[in-house]
Scaffold this motif. Structure first.
Motif, short mmCIF file in Angstrom:
data_model
loop_
_atom_site.label_atom_id
_atom_site.label_comp_id
_atom_site.label_asym_id
_atom_site.label_seq_id
_atom_site.Cartn_x
_atom_site.Cartn_y
_atom_site.Cartn_z
N VAL A 15 -2.26 -3.95 0.45
CA VAL A 15 -3.58 -3.33 0.38
C VAL A 15 -4.58 -4.18 1.16
O VAL A 15 -5.41 -3.65 1.91
CB VAL A 15 -4.03 -3.12 -1.09
CG1 VAL A 15 -5.48 -2.67 -1.16
CG2 VAL A 15 -3.11 -2.13 -1.79
N ASP A 16 -4.48 -5.49 1.03
CA ASP A 16 -5.38 -6.39 1.77
C ASP A 16 -5.22 -6.19 3.28
O ASP A 16 -6.22 -6.11 4.00
CB ASP A 16 -5.10 -7.84 1.38
CG ASP A 16 -6.15 -8.80 1.92
OD1 ASP A 16 -7.36 -8.48 1.82
OD2 ASP A 16 -5.77 -9.86 2.44
N GLN A 17 -3.99 -6.10 3.76
CA GLN A 17 -3.75 -5.87 5.19
C GLN A 17 -4.28 -4.51 5.62
O GLN A 17 -4.85 -4.37 6.72
CB GLN A 17 -2.26 -5.98 5.51
CG GLN A 17 -1.71 -7.38 5.37
CD GLN A 17 -0.19 -7.42 5.36
OE1 GLN A 17 0.48 -6.44 5.00
NE2 GLN A 17 0.36 -8.56 5.74
N ALA A 18 -4.13 -3.51 4.78
CA ALA A 18 -4.64 -2.17 5.10
C ALA A 18 -6.16 -2.18 5.20
O ALA A 18 -6.73 -1.54 6.09
CB ALA A 18 -4.18 -1.16 4.05
N VAL A 19 -6.83 -2.93 4.32
CA VAL A 19 -8.29 -3.03 4.38
C VAL A 19 -8.71 -3.74 5.66
O VAL A 19 -9.66 -3.32 6.33
CB VAL A 19 -8.85 -3.75 3.13
CG1 VAL A 19 -10.33 -4.08 3.29
CG2 VAL A 19 -8.64 -2.88 1.89
N LYS A 20 -7.98 -4.80 6.03
CA LYS A 20 -8.31 -5.50 7.28
C LYS A 20 -8.12 -4.60 8.50
O LYS A 20 -8.92 -4.62 9.43
CB LYS A 20 -7.48 -6.77 7.39
CG LYS A 20 -7.97 -7.89 6.48
CD LYS A 20 -7.12 -9.13 6.61
CE LYS A 20 -7.61 -10.31 5.86
NZ LYS A 20 -8.06 -10.17 4.52
N ALA A 21 -7.07 -3.79 8.51
CA ALA A 21 -6.86 -2.84 9.61
C ALA A 21 -7.97 -1.80 9.63
O ALA A 21 -8.45 -1.42 10.71
CB ALA A 21 -5.49 -2.17 9.46
N PHE A 22 -8.40 -1.36 8.46
CA PHE A 22 -9.49 -0.40 8.37
C PHE A 22 -10.79 -1.00 8.90
O PHE A 22 -11.58 -0.33 9.56
CB PHE A 22 -9.65 0.11 6.94
CG PHE A 22 -10.80 1.05 6.76
CD1 PHE A 22 -10.81 2.29 7.37
CD2 PHE A 22 -11.90 0.70 6.00
CE1 PHE A 22 -11.87 3.17 7.23
CE2 PHE A 22 -12.97 1.55 5.84
CZ PHE A 22 -12.96 2.80 6.46
N PHE A 30 0.85 -1.19 0.00
CA PHE A 30 0.00 0.00 0.00
C PHE A 30 0.89 1.24 0.00
O PHE A 30 1.66 1.47 0.92
CB PHE A 30 -0.91 -0.04 1.23
CG PHE A 30 -2.05 0.92 1.22
CD1 PHE A 30 -2.69 1.29 0.04
CD2 PHE A 30 -2.54 1.43 2.40
CE1 PHE A 30 -3.78 2.16 0.05
CE2 PHE A 30 -3.63 2.29 2.43
CZ PHE A 30 -4.24 2.65 1.24
N VAL A 31 0.78 2.06 -1.03
CA VAL A 31 1.66 3.23 -1.17
C VAL A 31 1.46 4.27 -0.08
O VAL A 31 2.35 5.07 0.18
CB VAL A 31 1.53 3.90 -2.57
CG1 VAL A 31 1.99 2.96 -3.67
CG2 VAL A 31 0.14 4.41 -2.82
N ILE A 32 0.32 4.23 0.58
CA ILE A 32 0.06 5.23 1.62
C ILE A 32 0.97 5.03 2.82
O ILE A 32 1.47 5.99 3.39
CB ILE A 32 -1.43 5.18 2.06
CG1 ILE A 32 -2.36 5.45 0.87
CG2 ILE A 32 -1.70 6.14 3.21
CD1 ILE A 32 -2.20 6.79 0.19
N ASP A 33 1.22 3.75 3.21
CA ASP A 33 2.12 3.52 4.34
C ASP A 33 3.43 2.85 3.95
O ASP A 33 4.40 2.87 4.71
CB ASP A 33 1.43 2.75 5.47
CG ASP A 33 1.21 1.27 5.17
OD1 ASP A 33 1.64 0.79 4.12
OD2 ASP A 33 0.60 0.59 6.02
N GLY A 34 3.49 2.22 2.79
CA GLY A 34 4.72 1.59 2.30
C GLY A 34 5.12 0.33 3.04
O GLY A 34 6.21 -0.19 2.85
N LYS A 35 4.24 -0.20 3.89
CA LYS A 35 4.57 -1.39 4.68
C LYS A 35 3.59 -2.52 4.44
O LYS A 35 3.98 -3.61 4.05
CB LYS A 35 4.59 -1.04 6.18
CG LYS A 35 5.64 -0.02 6.54
CD LYS A 35 5.53 0.39 7.99
CE LYS A 35 6.51 1.54 8.25
NZ LYS A 35 6.25 2.18 9.53
N ALA A 36 2.33 -2.28 4.73
CA ALA A 36 1.30 -3.31 4.62
C ALA A 36 0.88 -3.50 3.17
O ALA A 36 1.05 -2.61 2.34
CB ALA A 36 0.09 -2.90 5.46
#
Length: 186
Positions: free
Chosen positions: A166-173, A158-164
């Protein structure tokens, strides 16, 4: 807005009457090409909708709020706060504009594109002189770790955080929102 009146195909869009001209969209496009002197075409359209959730958007290098060089739509299903869904959807749309993924999931990839990549990776591995049994494992590993992570939206970093991913970012969201969220299309 004319694309919304189509069935989601370029052909149906081109057949629709262009307002106040007496021409179809295809005829208006031809007229504009002749008037402006620049070649233009409609390459693709897509209709996105969700039962519960949002269709978020992002326009890169926006000239106006709805026009620019790159426009991205992201359909997100979820039952939580619509404003938060819209905000997260815009971040994902920005990511799509920056990375140009080919598909949402591995299963959505064009099988011919995957096979072409598999062939290239196999040829590269054979040049190294490895045995065929090892080559197959190497190719599958490289497909997963390199190709899919580059072209599959949910597997991209995910370019927004550079770590997770996109799937992980959606799960965190989802945890932040307190309800399930799913990207259905982009």
């Amino acid at each position: 807005t004319l694309a919304l009146d189509s069935d989601g195909t370029v052909e149906s869009l081109l057949a629709i009457d262009y307002p106040n001209t007496g021409r179809t969209v295809a005829e208006e496009l031809t007229h504009l090409i002749a008037t402006i002197g620049e070649n233009m075409n409609i390459r693709r359209i897509s209709k996105l909708d969700v039962d519960n959730g949002v269709v978020a958007h992002y326009v890169h290098n926006a000239i106006t709020p709805t026009s620019g060089k790159i426009g991205v739509l992201v359909a997100m299903e979820g039952t939580g706060d619509t404003a938060k869904l819209e905000e997260e959807g815009k971040k994902i749309a920005m990511h799509v504009a920056a990375t140009s993924p080919l598909a949402l999931t591995v299963e959505d990839l064009d099988p011919e594109a995957v096979e072409r990549e598999r062939t290239v990776l196999s040829d590269q591995a054979r040049e190294s002189g490895k045995p065929e049994a090892i080559i197959e494992k190497m190719v599958e590993g490289r497909l997963r770790k390199e190709y899919f992570q580059q072209v599959v939206l949910l597997q991209q970093t995910f370019v927004i955080d550079g770590k997770a991913t996109v799937d992980q970012a959606v799960k965190a969201f989802e945890k932040e929102l307190g309800s399930p969220v799913k990207i259905t299309k982009f």
